[in-house]
Design a protein around this motif. Structure first.
Motif, PDB file in Angstrom:
ATOM      1  N   CYS A  69       0.847  -1.185   0.000  1.00 39.21           N
ATOM      2  CA  CYS A  69       0.000   0.000   0.000  1.00 39.21           C
ATOM      3  C   CYS A  69       0.888   1.242   0.000  1.00 39.21           C
ATOM      4  CB  CYS A  69      -0.894   0.029   1.237  1.00 39.21           C
ATOM      5  SG  CYS A  69      -2.152  -1.242   1.243  1.00 39.21           S
ATOM      6  N   HIS A  70       0.527   2.190  -0.834  1.00 39.60           N
ATOM      7  CA  HIS A  70       1.212   3.478  -0.881  1.00 39.60           C
ATOM      8  C   HIS A  70       0.150   4.545  -0.709  1.00 39.60           C
ATOM      9  CE1 HIS A  70       4.920   1.590  -2.182  1.00 39.60           C
ATOM     10  NE2 HIS A  70       4.178   0.858  -3.000  1.00 39.60           N
ATOM     11  N   THR A  71       0.444   5.508   0.137  1.00 36.43           N
ATOM     12  CA  THR A  71      -0.526   6.567   0.400  1.00 36.43           C
ATOM     13  C   THR A  71       0.082   7.924   0.085  1.00 36.43           C
ATOM     14  OG1 THR A  71       0.161   6.790   2.702  1.00 36.43           O
ATOM     15  CG2 THR A  71      -1.627   5.231   2.248  1.00 36.43           C
ATOM     16  N   HIS A  72      -0.793   8.871  -0.185  1.00 38.31           N
ATOM     17  CA  HIS A  72      -0.371  10.254  -0.411  1.00 38.31           C
ATOM     18  C   HIS A  72      -0.342  10.926   0.959  1.00 38.31           C
ATOM     19  CE1 HIS A  72      -0.209  14.329  -1.827  1.00 38.31           C
ATOM     20  NE2 HIS A  72      -0.099  13.905  -3.082  1.00 38.31           N
ATOM     21  N   PRO A  73       0.809  11.480   1.379  1.00 39.00           N
ATOM     22  CA  PRO A  73       0.926  12.040   2.734  1.00 39.00           C
ATOM     23  C   PRO A  73       0.019  13.244   2.996  1.00 39.00           C
ATOM     24  CG  PRO A  73       2.922  12.464   1.446  1.00 39.00           C
ATOM     25  CD  PRO A  73       2.062  11.564   0.618  1.00 39.00           C
ATOM     26  N   SER A  74      -0.494  13.867   1.954  1.00 39.12           N
ATOM     27  CA  SER A  74      -1.421  14.981   2.167  1.00 39.12           C
ATOM     28  C   SER A  74      -2.814  14.502   2.559  1.00 39.12           C
ATOM     29  CB  SER A  74      -1.552  15.822   0.899  1.00 39.12           C
ATOM     30  OG  SER A  74      -0.318  16.394   0.575  1.00 39.12           O
ATOM     31  N   TYR A  75      -3.110  13.225   2.267  1.00 35.38           N
ATOM     32  CA  TYR A  75      -4.448  12.691   2.511  1.00 35.38           C
ATOM     33  C   TYR A  75      -4.511  11.637   3.606  1.00 35.38           C
ATOM     34  CZ  TYR A  75      -5.972  14.854  -1.860  1.00 35.38           C
ATOM     35  OH  TYR A  75      -6.278  15.748  -2.848  1.00 35.38           O
ATOM     36  N   VAL A  76      -3.425  10.861   3.771  1.00 34.42           N
ATOM     37  CA  VAL A  76      -3.496   9.674   4.633  1.00 34.42           C
ATOM     38  C   VAL A  76      -2.295   9.616   5.564  1.00 34.42           C
ATOM     39  CG1 VAL A  76      -3.480   7.145   4.649  1.00 34.42           C
ATOM     40  CG2 VAL A  76      -4.797   8.358   2.911  1.00 34.42           C
ATOM     41  N   THR A  77      -2.567   9.157   6.779  1.00 31.17           N
ATOM     42  CA  THR A  77      -1.506   8.859   7.739  1.00 31.17           C
ATOM     43  C   THR A  77      -1.872   7.560   8.457  1.00 31.17           C
ATOM     44  OG1 THR A  77      -0.186   9.738   9.551  1.00 31.17           O
ATOM     45  CG2 THR A  77      -2.532  10.208   9.622  1.00 31.17           C
ATOM     46  N   ASP A  78      -0.926   6.986   9.158  1.00 33.22           N
ATOM     47  CA  ASP A  78      -1.164   5.789   9.976  1.00 33.22           C
ATOM     48  C   ASP A  78      -1.936   4.710   9.230  1.00 33.22           C
ATOM     49  OD1 ASP A  78       0.073   7.109  12.123  1.00 33.22           O
ATOM     50  OD2 ASP A  78      -1.828   7.984  12.756  1.00 33.22           O
ATOM     51  N   PHE A  79      -1.328   4.118   8.238  1.00 34.98           N
ATOM     52  CA  PHE A  79      -2.027   3.086   7.481  1.00 34.98           C
ATOM     53  C   PHE A  79      -1.407   1.715   7.716  1.00 34.98           C
ATOM     54  CE2 PHE A  79       1.377   4.426   4.711  1.00 34.98           C
ATOM     55  CZ  PHE A  79       1.811   3.261   4.104  1.00 34.98           C
ATOM     56  N   LYS A  80      -2.236   0.678   7.605  1.00 35.95           N
ATOM     57  CA  LYS A  80      -1.806  -0.716   7.709  1.00 35.95           C
ATOM     58  C   LYS A  80      -2.470  -1.496   6.586  1.00 35.95           C
ATOM     59  CE  LYS A  80      -2.097  -0.669  12.715  1.00 35.95           C
ATOM     60  NZ  LYS A  80      -2.814  -1.246  13.846  1.00 35.95           N
ATOM     61  N   CYS A  81      -1.711  -2.369   5.967  1.00 36.27           N
ATOM     62  CA  CYS A  81      -2.230  -3.280   4.954  1.00 36.27           C
ATOM     63  C   CYS A  81      -1.685  -4.667   5.289  1.00 36.27           C
ATOM     64  CB  CYS A  81      -1.773  -2.869   3.564  1.00 36.27           C
ATOM     65  SG  CYS A  81      -2.413  -1.272   3.033  1.00 36.27           S
ATOM     66  N   LEU A  82      -2.578  -5.594   5.572  1.00 40.62           N
ATOM     67  CA  LEU A  82      -2.152  -6.902   6.055  1.00 40.62           C
ATOM     68  C   LEU A  82      -2.846  -8.041   5.328  1.00 40.62           C
ATOM     69  CD1 LEU A  82      -2.624  -6.118   9.841  1.00 40.62           C
ATOM     70  CD2 LEU A  82      -0.440  -6.138   8.635  1.00 40.62           C
ATOM     71  N   ILE A  83      -2.117  -9.133   5.115  1.00 38.54           N
ATOM     72  CA  ILE A  83      -2.703 -10.398   4.689  1.00 38.54           C
ATOM     73  C   ILE A  83      -2.896 -11.203   5.969  1.00 38.54           C
ATOM     74  CG2 ILE A  83      -2.371 -12.526   3.383  1.00 38.54           C
ATOM     75  CD1 ILE A  83      -0.488 -10.890   1.528  1.00 38.54           C
ATOM     76  N   ILE A  84      -4.105 -11.701   6.177  1.00 33.39           N
ATOM     77  CA  ILE A  84      -4.429 -12.427   7.406  1.00 33.39           C
ATOM     78  C   ILE A  84      -4.113 -13.910   7.219  1.00 33.39           C
ATOM     79  CG2 ILE A  84      -6.241 -12.948   9.085  1.00 33.39           C
ATOM     80  CD1 ILE A  84      -5.529  -9.931   8.833  1.00 33.39           C
ATOM     81  N   GLN A  85      -3.427 -14.476   8.202  1.00 31.29           N
ATOM     82  CA  GLN A  85      -3.073 -15.889   8.195  1.00 31.29           C
ATOM     83  C   GLN A  85      -4.265 -16.703   8.696  1.00 31.29           C
ATOM     84  OE1 GLN A  85      -0.331 -16.772   6.908  1.00 31.29           O
ATOM     85  NE2 GLN A  85       0.887 -14.930   6.960  1.00 31.29           N
ATOM     86  N   PRO A  86      -4.359 -17.968   8.577  1.00 30.31           N
ATOM     87  CA  PRO A  86      -3.402 -18.885   7.963  1.00 30.31           C
ATOM     88  C   PRO A  86      -3.670 -19.134   6.478  1.00 30.31           C
ATOM     89  CG  PRO A  86      -5.028 -20.173   9.131  1.00 30.31           C
ATOM     90  CD  PRO A  86      -5.389 -18.716   9.323  1.00 30.31           C
ATOM     91  N   ARG A  87      -4.909 -18.943   5.999  1.00 33.27           N
ATOM     92  CA  ARG A  87      -5.230 -19.287   4.606  1.00 33.27           C
ATOM     93  C   ARG A  87      -4.707 -18.264   3.614  1.00 33.27           C
ATOM     94  NH1 ARG A  87     -10.799 -19.673   3.284  1.00 33.27           N
ATOM     95  NH2 ARG A  87     -10.015 -20.339   1.286  1.00 33.27           N
ATOM     96  N   ARG A  88      -4.449 -17.049   4.054  1.00 28.97           N
ATOM     97  CA  ARG A  88      -3.920 -15.979   3.216  1.00 28.97           C
ATOM     98  C   ARG A  88      -4.907 -15.537   2.130  1.00 28.97           C
ATOM     99  NH1 ARG A  88       1.280 -14.875   4.288  1.00 28.97           N
ATOM    100  NH2 ARG A  88       1.571 -13.805   2.321  1.00 28.97           N
ATOM    101  N   SER A  89      -6.197 -15.709   2.390  1.00 25.79           N
ATOM    102  CA  SER A  89      -7.207 -15.261   1.431  1.00 25.79           C
ATOM    103  C   SER A  89      -7.942 -14.021   1.936  1.00 25.79           C
ATOM    104  CB  SER A  89      -8.216 -16.377   1.156  1.00 25.79           C
ATOM    105  OG  SER A  89      -8.924 -16.706   2.327  1.00 25.79           O
ATOM    106  N   VAL A  90      -7.565 -13.563   3.132  1.00 28.17           N
ATOM    107  CA  VAL A  90      -8.260 -12.459   3.789  1.00 28.17           C
ATOM    108  C   VAL A  90      -7.291 -11.288   3.977  1.00 28.17           C
ATOM    109  CG1 VAL A  90      -9.521 -11.783   5.874  1.00 28.17           C
ATOM    110  CG2 VAL A  90      -9.800 -14.084   4.950  1.00 28.17           C
ATOM    111  N   LEU A  91      -7.807 -10.071   3.765  1.00 30.43           N
ATOM    112  CA  LEU A  91      -7.007  -8.850   3.893  1.00 30.43           C
ATOM    113  C   LEU A  91      -7.625  -7.921   4.915  1.00 30.43           C
ATOM    114  CD1 LEU A  91      -6.819  -8.071   0.076  1.00 30.43           C
ATOM    115  CD2 LEU A  91      -5.046  -9.208   1.426  1.00 30.43           C
TER     116      LEU A  91
END
Length: 181
Positions: free
Chosen positions: A38-60
């Motif tokens: 994930c890439h964010t524009h610093p003028s619009y977004v702060t404190d971001f997280k993008c994660l793949i959830i284990q164990p099946r790796r089909s959930v974000l």
């Protein structure tokens, strides 16, 4: 290209798509994500997280803090596939749509709306525009159940850009695999 030739090409493409749908009708697909960026524009977004959830790796899960209200949301999505024997991804489809319109018209049955409903199930995504500043979260996103049956078993590259008045505020790039169960 003449109108007759154009109509013939459209009809041929539709025939191929219908053949794929009929052949794929009885197969169940699964999805496994390998990476998310994930890439964010610093003028619009702060404190971001993008994660793949284990164990099946089909959930974000995605969380971000908007620094200002978004009066409009334009979404561009590019989906590309690659077979094991190929070194390059090939565009399967791309679409640009008005995110505010999708939010307002969630009763539609289009693929975009089905994916949108899957994304916002466990979200505090506002149900109308403008989108107010503050924490926005999308937890346990699983689009596996809304994958169209014509999607090929292959490697998958999904690129999504969210923009506010032609300036991006979030880019998400996913790589994974579509598998047949």
């Amino acid at each position: 290209m003449t109108l007759v030739m154009y109509q013939f090409c459209r009809g041929f493409k539709l025939l191929i798509l219908l053949s794929s749908l009929i052949a794929a009708e009885n197969r169940h697909l699964s999805l496994k994500w390998d990476t998310i960026e994930c890439h964010t524009h610093p003028s619009y977004v702060t404190d971001f997280k993008c994660l793949i959830i284990q164990p099946r790796r089909s959930v974000l899960s995605i969380e971000l803090t908007l620094l200002e209200d978004l009066s409009s949301v334009e979404t561009y999505t590019l989906v590309s596939t690659k077979y094991k024997s190929s070194p390059h991804y090939r565009k399967l489809f791309d679409i640009t749509f008005d995110g505010c319109r999708v939010i307002a018209d969630v009763a539609q049955s289009a693929l975009v709306t089905k994916i949108y409903k899957a994304v916002i199930q466990s979200s505090n995504q506002p149900r109308k525009c403008p989108i107010k500043k503050g924490l926005i979260y999308y937890r346990n996103i699983n689009i596996e159940d809304v994958l169209p049956s014509f999607m090929p078993v292959s490697n998958l590259l999904v690129q999504v850009t969210f923009s506010n008045i032609k300036e991006y505020y979030l880019n998400v790039t996913l790589k994974g695999k579509i598998l047949q169960n």
